[in-house]
Design an enzyme around this catalytic site. Structure first.
Site, PDB file in Angstrom:
ATOM      1  N   SER A 146       0.856  -1.185   0.000  1.00 44.94           N
ATOM      2  CA  SER A 146       0.000   0.000   0.000  1.00 44.94           C
ATOM      3  C   SER A 146       0.889   1.231   0.000  1.00 44.94           C
ATOM      4  CB  SER A 146      -0.877  -0.016   1.261  1.00 44.94           C
ATOM      5  OG  SER A 146      -1.497   1.236   1.471  1.00 44.94           O
ATOM      6  N   TYR A 159      -3.172  -0.551  10.029  1.00 42.62           N
ATOM      7  CA  TYR A 159      -3.018  -0.867   8.610  1.00 42.62           C
ATOM      8  C   TYR A 159      -1.639  -0.447   8.106  1.00 42.62           C
ATOM      9  CZ  TYR A 159      -4.233  -0.948   3.603  1.00 42.62           C
ATOM     10  OH  TYR A 159      -4.278  -1.196   2.254  1.00 42.62           O
TER      11      TYR A 159
END
Length: 262
Positions: A146, A159
């Site tokens: 990501s 995350y």
């Protein structure tokens, strides 16, 4: 005789969580390049719907219910997949969750849940798929990272911690397994137009305006924009590419802001 470096005919690809969204888009790319597609989820209904979708566009696809955070379940599923479909040549660790909570308000259990799915499950699945790849003389592993592998953002601490860890796990997998002809790389998607982002992609929404203005390409990504990177990292074309994260983000990480028109 010419060789198509991007041909995946005869290969079997396992895409964890590949039943919708970006995972399905990448899986369709691999399937259109010739690979047999295997997806997993916790829901049989979601798997059935996804497999039907793949088959509707001419892709050979299979689905299995198992929990990627449960090593015993993962081992059993890998054995079943390889017996029923074929040896896993390509693994895409795509399954993931996110919990948007400020750090000071986040419960340890929620933080741990994200780490388990987004970081520990790629370790579990990769380690057990890699054993077969080593015996067969090679394979491809793609970890879905990501932009949060590089940047922080409000309310996504778990995350970002998981995806930052996954970036380094990718490099360590490459370090340990390159000698077995296994290439381990990552893909870091930017901001994409999916059903999940639909409510914030309307004209006038502050976050929509922020993303469009922050992205040099001037738009949200289309899920199909991920297919090229997925095919490349799954194919012979990437046989000497190892330990890299390919950010498919329209240029966000390349700049501190979108260039002006002047």
């Amino acid at each position: 005789m010419s060789i198509n470096l991007f041909d995946l005919t005869g290969k079997t690809a396992l895409i964890t969580g590949g039943v919708h969204g970006l995972g399905m888009a990448m899986a369709k790319g691999l399937g259109n390049a010739g690979a047999k597609i295997v997806v997993n989820d916790l829901s049989q209904e979601a798997i059935d719907n996804a497999v039907a979708e793949y088959k509707s566009v001419g892709i050979e696809a299979y689905g299995y219910v198992f929990n990627v955070t449960d090593e015993k379940a993962v081992i059993a599923a890998i054995n079943k997949i390889e017996a029923e479909v074929g040896p896993i040549d390509i693994l895409v660790n795509n399954a993931g969750i996110i919990k948007r909570t400020p750090i000071i308000e986040m419960e340890v259990e929620d933080f741990t849940a994200v780490i388990n799915v987004d970081l520990i499950s790629p370790f579990i699945v990769s380690k057990n798929v890699a054993k077969g790849m080593i015996q067969r003389g090679g394979g491809k592993i793609i970890n879905i990272c990501s932009m949060m592998s590089e940047l922080g953002r409000d309310s996504v601490s778990a995350y970002a911690a998981a995806k930052g860890g996954l970036k380094m796990l990718t490099k360590n997998m490459a370090t340990e397994w390159a000698k077995f002809n296994i290439q381990t790389n990552g893909i870091g998607p930017g901001y994409f137009a999916t059903s999940q982002t639909a409510p914030i992609r309307v004209d006038g929404h502050p976050f929509n305006e922020f993303i469009v203005s922050r992205t040099p390409a001037g738009r949200w990504g289309n899920p199909d924009d991920l297919q090229g990177a997925a095919i490349f990292l799954s194919s012979k074309a990437s046989d000497f590419v190892n330990g890299h994260i390919v950010y498919v983000d329209g240029g966000i990480l390349a700049t501190i802001g979108k260039p002006s028109n002047e």
